[in-house]
Design a protein around this motif. Structure first.
Motif, PDB file in Angstrom:
ATOM      1  N   LEU A 395       0.851  -1.186   0.000  1.00 18.07           N
ATOM      2  CA  LEU A 395       0.000   0.000   0.000  1.00 18.07           C
ATOM      3  C   LEU A 395       0.886   1.234   0.000  1.00 18.07           C
ATOM      4  N   ARG A 396       0.393   2.256  -0.632  1.00 18.80           N
ATOM      5  CA  ARG A 396       1.153   3.496  -0.653  1.00 18.80           C
ATOM      6  C   ARG A 396       0.162   4.635  -0.809  1.00 18.80           C
ATOM      7  N   ASN A 397       0.492   5.783  -0.215  1.00 15.97           N
ATOM      8  CA  ASN A 397      -0.416   6.905  -0.393  1.00 15.97           C
ATOM      9  C   ASN A 397      -0.013   7.751  -1.595  1.00 15.97           C
ATOM     10  N   LEU A 398      -1.014   8.316  -2.220  1.00 15.72           N
ATOM     11  CA  LEU A 398      -0.818   9.169  -3.398  1.00 15.72           C
ATOM     12  C   LEU A 398      -1.847  10.289  -3.301  1.00 15.72           C
ATOM     13  N   PRO A 399      -1.583  11.405  -3.944  1.00 21.65           N
ATOM     14  CA  PRO A 399      -2.640  12.414  -3.984  1.00 21.65           C
ATOM     15  C   PRO A 399      -3.854  11.841  -4.722  1.00 21.65           C
ATOM     16  N   ALA A 400      -5.039  12.084  -4.195  1.00 21.04           N
ATOM     17  CA  ALA A 400      -6.254  11.566  -4.827  1.00 21.04           C
ATOM     18  C   ALA A 400      -6.365  12.085  -6.259  1.00 21.04           C
ATOM     19  N   SER A 401      -5.811  13.264  -6.488  1.00 23.53           N
ATOM     20  CA  SER A 401      -5.937  13.887  -7.818  1.00 23.53           C
ATOM     21  C   SER A 401      -5.306  13.045  -8.924  1.00 23.53           C
ATOM     22  N   HIS A 402      -4.414  12.130  -8.538  1.00 21.00           N
ATOM     23  CA  HIS A 402      -3.800  11.263  -9.542  1.00 21.00           C
ATOM     24  C   HIS A 402      -4.864  10.469 -10.314  1.00 21.00           C
ATOM     25  N   PHE A 403      -5.990  10.215  -9.657  1.00 26.47           N
ATOM     26  CA  PHE A 403      -7.046   9.400 -10.271  1.00 26.47           C
ATOM     27  C   PHE A 403      -8.165  10.261 -10.860  1.00 26.47           C
ATOM     28  N   ASP A 404      -7.985  11.561 -10.772  1.00 23.06           N
ATOM     29  CA  ASP A 404      -9.024  12.476 -11.241  1.00 23.06           C
ATOM     30  C   ASP A 404      -8.880  12.664 -12.746  1.00 23.06           C
ATOM     31  N   GLU A 405      -9.143  11.600 -13.479  1.00 25.73           N
ATOM     32  CA  GLU A 405      -8.933  11.606 -14.926  1.00 25.73           C
ATOM     33  C   GLU A 405     -10.251  11.280 -15.608  1.00 25.73           C
ATOM     34  N   GLU A 406     -10.400  11.764 -16.809  1.00 23.95           N
ATOM     35  CA  GLU A 406     -11.624  11.471 -17.558  1.00 23.95           C
ATOM     36  C   GLU A 406     -11.675   9.986 -17.934  1.00 23.95           C
ATOM     37  N   PRO A 407     -12.871   9.426 -17.932  1.00 25.48           N
ATOM     38  CA  PRO A 407     -12.978   8.037 -18.403  1.00 25.48           C
ATOM     39  C   PRO A 407     -12.799   7.981 -19.919  1.00 25.48           C
ATOM     40  N   ASN A 408     -12.393   6.837 -20.417  1.00 25.05           N
ATOM     41  CA  ASN A 408     -12.277   6.673 -21.865  1.00 25.05           C
ATOM     42  C   ASN A 408     -12.954   5.371 -22.277  1.00 25.05           C
ATOM     43  N   ALA A 409     -14.127   5.519 -22.862  1.00 22.16           N
ATOM     44  CA  ALA A 409     -14.884   4.329 -23.249  1.00 22.16           C
ATOM     45  C   ALA A 409     -14.691   3.994 -24.714  1.00 22.16           C
ATOM     46  N   ASP A 410     -13.882   4.773 -25.394  1.00 20.26           N
ATOM     47  CA  ASP A 410     -13.703   4.576 -26.833  1.00 20.26           C
ATOM     48  C   ASP A 410     -13.169   3.177 -27.135  1.00 20.26           C
ATOM     49  N   PRO A 411     -13.927   2.378 -27.878  1.00 17.00           N
ATOM     50  CA  PRO A 411     -13.424   1.032 -28.169  1.00 17.00           C
ATOM     51  C   PRO A 411     -12.392   1.019 -29.291  1.00 17.00           C
ATOM     52  N   GLY A 412     -11.815   2.156 -29.583  1.00 13.66           N
ATOM     53  CA  GLY A 412     -10.721   2.198 -30.557  1.00 13.66           C
ATOM     54  C   GLY A 412     -11.222   2.151 -31.976  1.00 13.66           C
ATOM     55  N   SER A 413     -10.557   1.335 -32.781  1.00  7.07           N
ATOM     56  CA  SER A 413     -10.795   1.372 -34.218  1.00  7.07           C
ATOM     57  C   SER A 413     -12.006   0.556 -34.657  1.00  7.07           C
ATOM     58  N   VAL A 414     -13.133   0.712 -33.946  1.00  2.00           N
ATOM     59  CA  VAL A 414     -14.371   0.033 -34.354  1.00  2.00           C
ATOM     60  C   VAL A 414     -15.193   1.040 -35.149  1.00  2.00           C
ATOM     61  N   LEU A 415     -15.747   0.603 -36.269  1.00  3.29           N
ATOM     62  CA  LEU A 415     -16.540   1.494 -37.109  1.00  3.29           C
ATOM     63  C   LEU A 415     -17.989   1.539 -36.635  1.00  3.29           C
ATOM     64  N   THR A 416     -18.652   2.627 -36.928  1.00  3.87           N
ATOM     65  CA  THR A 416     -20.095   2.670 -36.717  1.00  3.87           C
ATOM     66  C   THR A 416     -20.742   2.035 -37.940  1.00  3.87           C
ATOM     67  N   GLU A 417     -22.045   1.775 -37.849  1.00  7.30           N
ATOM     68  CA  GLU A 417     -22.723   1.173 -38.999  1.00  7.30           C
ATOM     69  C   GLU A 417     -22.638   2.068 -40.236  1.00  7.30           C
ATOM     70  N   GLU A 418     -22.756   3.356 -40.028  1.00  6.35           N
ATOM     71  CA  GLU A 418     -22.665   4.284 -41.165  1.00  6.35           C
ATOM     72  C   GLU A 418     -21.301   4.145 -41.831  1.00  6.35           C
ATOM     73  N   GLU A 419     -20.263   4.098 -41.010  1.00  5.62           N
ATOM     74  CA  GLU A 419     -18.911   3.987 -41.570  1.00  5.62           C
ATOM     75  C   GLU A 419     -18.710   2.661 -42.298  1.00  5.62           C
ATOM     76  N   ILE A 420     -19.360   1.609 -41.769  1.00 10.76           N
ATOM     77  CA  ILE A 420     -19.218   0.306 -42.426  1.00 10.76           C
ATOM     78  C   ILE A 420     -19.797   0.361 -43.841  1.00 10.76           C
ATOM     79  N   GLN A 421     -20.898   1.063 -44.006  1.00  7.49           N
ATOM     80  CA  GLN A 421     -21.505   1.139 -45.340  1.00  7.49           C
ATOM     81  C   GLN A 421     -20.506   1.699 -46.352  1.00  7.49           C
TER      82      GLN A 421
END
Ligand SMILES: Cc1ncc(C[n+]2csc(CCOP(=O)(O)OP(=O)(O)O)c2C)c(N)n1
Ligand code: SF4
Lengths: 632, 312
Positions: A395-421
């Motif tokens: 265990l180690r202490n860290l500033p809580a702000s280290h985890f204050d990051e935006e989430p990233n749900a982007d599944p990367g290089s997956v196309l949308t249906e429109e793009e697939i067309q």
């Protein structure tokens, strides 16, 4: 000599609550403004057997266990084996008291539960003589008795904390706050009473010692957590919502944390029949469009070798965690080692391509797990986070702000249906999932996921053509192989540009260097500071990218020193071998300091190892091995 | 447009949509029973109204594993014995997909035996077709877990000393909720069974007898067989576990005596599928997980707001 740091060790039997007590102690010290770091040692047994946790506290950031300890709270092993087994195991009840006597510093304090350990036994271990020799302050107290007075002897942990506070002159405010936070009703009251009674009783003893508990204050809100917590949180923040696994120490920790929290985050956790299935499930979830993770430790990871190759060949992104313990085979289940590096880099058949990150501390466990997901999903390649039993539990202490990051749900290089067309299709109507030359000039051919309109393709572990059909055409083979392998260069460039995972420590210019990877980094950095104070000229480089390897960074750094010592926890110098292989030279510049007895390095050992290596002297310590430079 | 508009698209489905057109020709040997499975599967699709984009087919390795080269849907040709764990997770990730897994007897009863048992036990909502030709086809005729005792092959030249596995009984004990045996030589029954299995809400196991004229010349699957549902001799209740077990015992015994009994062996419509059970205990999201990654309005929580409190 006065110690201006506290290294408090609580020792007892496995199952005696040593772990939770130490966590509370560490948290209370963090609340009081100090920086803390815990080091955990436990046997491969469920109940009983010598276990201890050290809590090191300083006013400046702590990134390593220290050398030995200066305060021992020995609770005795209440789950010790029956006396018939003593001949074989020794008197286990006593072990928490006398094991690692050598490591208790001169002038240290030794507080033990005389309620559990009878005097005759204590005499037998020669405590009195040892104490005299080392100027230890021995404090026997009936901790169990104090606990019993208020109900249950199990509260002797709390008694130990109360007594510790009195002896070290630490306020009990934070401990009270913790008890109030964690317990309610009668339990809360009983524990508060035990805490106070033990405090009073110990105050009267007036123990005089040389430990000065430093004072500190944080300018930011802190959190205290383990490497496994940080890996799990990094995964969740990066949009991972599927985990599959099979228990194996020490990977079980991440698996447990994820399983507990994923449903709250709308995710799914699966405990399955074996590790082959575990990795295969992660692949299936990812194929269907979900960010997924699995993992194991050495033996379980060996079973994942085939699904790992399948992920490479089908370019299905997944993240695997490999939590190392001492091997080969089942080895030492609860002891750390860094000997699975080659296993993780090279397992699976063929010219395989994967990404491997080795975070060096809790901070990096979070950031590099996030990197692993980002890279895996952007580049459609498996990424492995390799760490060890040491970081897993400390265990180690860290500033809580280290985890204050935006989430990233982007599944990367997956196309949308429109793009697939609009994307390229085979004349049969099948989507061209594996283009030789993707339109954007990158090596990543965008993917569809089942259920999307007109995105049908075949994923196969056999070599395949652009629409996914099995093909042994030589030209197609070369084109697909090159594209898959070339991704590694792109990833290297991406990492160089966006997120350097390497850490430099010490002066810019130095004669000598220490090269380190993974969990030993903090200890090496502390040793480097001491070496420079001792008049040496040393700097260190901690490497976290195992693949693709940061060739330029490491080459430049190796060029800048006369000689380098590579420190790692294995017997065959795997990381040094990797470095030499990747860089194609410097074999004559690198020697190794190795330790593989189941315990991580202490800073002083690295100082010793370094000094004897530059003096060309034999290592005095028998628990380490020195491997000289081997030439190119 | 939804992220997965192909799923539940309302329209007439043609059998030909599942034929990959100008894709490679089948590499199966002439007369191979695998053609029968392919045909029955394609015929079942219009009946169940599935369109190729919503079907995800997972295969193992072997001649049987080539199935999805000739079947036009989303496909994943995995590794030997591992189609089921890959398929299971895809179903959990997106329960709206129509998930079918297929493989040989070596694949499903040998190397992947553990997965076969556990997938049945969990009762995942999917269809599993095992091409049972009593032989390893692709690796050229070695003994498989369903080869009869005494069967001679290059790797067991003195004849196998092992009794064959009893897949139907095994899957009944493991927990499958739809179990049938059919054969390539009767495309009509095969088609009906596949369609039923797909519509069944739970784990449907089909032991599909296929002939391998190349390596297993004495397999019995060419002989006429009896459909146990059509024969008065076998009047039994497919939803009664004990009667089903008895029927399976007969089927499995007589197969090796040369009499082929096929048909539905067990159907349990009462047990909820695994996904449903998981949802009920709060371990599966209501909406398909995969949808969230395409939903621009989805909220992605962070650990900072949720879990860190505990560490402060
Ligand atoms: C781990 C592993 N072991 C062995 C093989 C070689 N192998 C490929 S197919 C096969 C047997 C397939 O037999 P079966 O599942 O009965 O399918 P069939 O070819 O008869 O359709 C084997 C042993 C492999 N691909 N992977
Ligand atoms: S070897 Fe047997 S199973 Fe394989 S394609 Fe030929 S006939 Fe069919």
């Amino acid at each position: 000599m006065t110690d201006n740091e506290l290294i408090w060790r609580i020792a007892g039997g496995s199952g005696d609550g040593i772990d939770s007590t130490s966590q509370n102690f560490a948290k209370a010290l963090m609340w009081s403004g100090l920086n803390v770091f815990t080091h955990r040692h436990y046997p491969s047994r469920i109940r009983g057997g010598h276990t201890y946790v050290e809590v090191r506290a300083k006013d400046e950031p702590v990134q390593s266990r220290g050398d030995g300890y200066n305060f021992l709270l020995a609770l005795g092993d209440s789950f010790a084996r029956n006396p018939q087994e003593e001949a074989y195991y020794g008197k286990e009840e006593l072990k928490p008291l006398y094991e690692n006597f050598d490591d208790l510093r001169e002038g240290g304090v030794l507080l033990y539960d005389e309620g559990l350990l009878d005097d005759e036994d204590v005499d037998e271990i020669g405590l009195e003589e040892a104490a005299e020799e080392n100027n230890w302050h021995v404090v026997p107290m009936d901790l169990r008795g104090i606990a019993k007075e208020h109900g249950r002897e199990i509260m002797r942990n709390t008694a130990g904390i109360g007594a510790t506070a009195a002896i070290l002159d630490i306020s009990t405010d934070e401990f009270e706050k913790l008890i109030k936070q964690n317990m309610s009703g009668d339990m809360q009251e009983a524990n508060l009473n035990v805490l106070h009674d033990a405090y009073e009783a110990a105050s009267e003893l007036d123990v005089d010692h040389d430990i000065e508990v430093p004072e500190g204050s944080h300018d930011e809100e802190q959190v205290i957590l383990s490497g496994s917590n940080a890996i799990s949180y990094g995964a969740i923040d990066e949009g991972c919502r599927f985990i599959s696994g099979y228990p194996m120490t020490p990977w079980t920790d991440v698996f447990t944390i994820m399983s507990q929290h994923l449903p709250e985050f709308g995710g799914i956790s699966e405990q399955v029949e074996d590790e082959i299935a575990a990795a295969a499930l992660a692949l299936g979830a990812s194929h269907a469009g979900v960010k997924a993770m699995s993992g194991s430790s050495g033996g379980g990871f060996a079973l994942m070798s085939e699904p790992l190759g399948l992920a490479e060949m089908t370019e299905t992104p997944i993240v695997l965690v490999e939590a190392m313990r001492a091997g080969p085979s089942t080895g030492m289940p609860t002891k750390p080692e860094q000997a699975d590096l080659e296993h993780v880099l090279y397992t699976s058949q063929g010219d395989s391509a994967r990404v491997v990150f080795a975070p060096a501390n809790i901070r990096e466990c979070y950031t590099q797990t996030r990197s692993a997901f980002r890279i895996a999903y952007e580049y459609q390649i498996p990424a492995i986070v390799i760490y060890d039993q040491k970081i897993q539990g400390e265990l180690r202490n860290l500033p809580a702000s280290h985890f204050d990051e935006e989430p990233n749900a982007d599944p990367g290089s997956v196309l949308t249906e429109e793009e697939i067309q609009d994307a390229a299709h085979h004349s049969s109507g099948k989507f061209q999932r594996f283009l030789h030359e993707p339109e954007d000039g990158s090596n990543v051919s965008p993917r569809s996921v089942p259920g999307q309109k007109d995105g049908r393709f075949l994923a196969t572990g056999n070599e395949h053509n652009p629409s996914g059909h099995i093909s042994e055409d030589p030209e197609n083979r070369v084109a697909q192989m090159n594209r898959r392998l070339n991704k590694l260069d792109d990833i290297r460039a991406d990492l160089d540009e966006n997120t350097s995972h390497q850490t430099y420590h010490g002066p810019d210019e130095a004669d000598y260097g220490i090269l380190v990877w993974g969990s030993q980094q903090g200890t090496v950095f502390e040793a480097v500071d001491r070496l420079n104070e001792n008049g040496h000229s040393v700097k260190a480089l901690g490497v976290s990218d195992m693949a693709p390897y940061p060739k330029e960074e490491v080459s430049e750094w190796l060029e800048s020193v006369d000689e380098a010592l590579v420190v790692e926890m294995n017997a065959t110098a795997q990381f040094r071998g990797l470095t030499q292989k990747e860089l194609g030279k410097y074999g004559d510049k690198m020697s190794s300091l190795l330790k593989y007895n189941g315990n991580p390095f202490e800073p002083a050992e690295i100082v010793d190892g370094f000094e004897s290596s530059i003096d060309g002297e034999e290592l005095a310590a028998s628990n380490m091995k020195y491997l000289p430079a081997a030439g190119d | 447009m939804s992220a997965f508009s192909a799923i539940n698209e309302e329209r007439e489905i043609e059998r030909d949509e599942f034929t990959p057109g100008i894709e490679p020709q089948a590499t199966w040997c002439p007369g191979c029973g695998d053609f029968g499975v392919l045909k029955a599967l394609k015929q079942a699709m219009p009946e169940v109204g599935k369109n190729p984009d919503e079907v995800a087919l997972f295969t193992g390795i072997g001649c049987s594993g080539k199935l999805n080269s000739y079947f036009n849907s989303y496909g994943f040709h995995t590794i030997h014995g591992r189609s089921l764990p890959v398929a299971r997770a895809a179903k959990l990730a997106n329960p709206n997909l129509e998930v079918i897994a297929a493989g040989g007897d070596g694949d499903g009863y040998g190397i992947g035996g553990n997965h076969t048992i556990h997938t049945a036990r969990e009762n995942h909502d999917m269809t599993y077709i095992v091409f049972n030709n009593e032989i390893f086809g692709l690796t050229k005729g070695q003994t498989s877990p369903t080869s009869p005792k005494g069967h001679k092959s290059k790797t067991q030249p003195h004849g196998s000393a092992k009794s064959p596995i009893r897949p139907l009984s095994q899957q009944l004990n493991a927990g499958a909720t739809y179990i049938a045996r059919t054969a390539a030589v009767n495309p009509n029954q095969a088609k009906e069974i596949i369609a039923e299995a797909i519509e069944h809400d739970g784990f449907a196991h089909i032991d599909f007898l296929t002939q391998c004229p190349t390596w297993n010349k004495d397999a019995k699957h060419y002989v006429p067989y009896t459909d146990v549902q059509q024969s008065d001799e076998f009047d039994f209740d497919v939803s009664d576990r004990a009667e089903a077990a008895e029927m399976m015992r007969k089927t499995e015994e007589r197969l090796y005596e040369g009499e082929v009994l096929t048909g539905r062996m067990y159907v349990d419509d009462s047990r909820p599928s695994y996904g449903e059970e998981k949802r009920q205990i709060g371990e599966m999201p209501e909406e398909p997980l995969a949808e969230r990654y395409f939903d621009e309005d989805a909220e992605w929580e962070r650990t900072y707001d949720n879990l860190l409190e505990h560490h402060k």
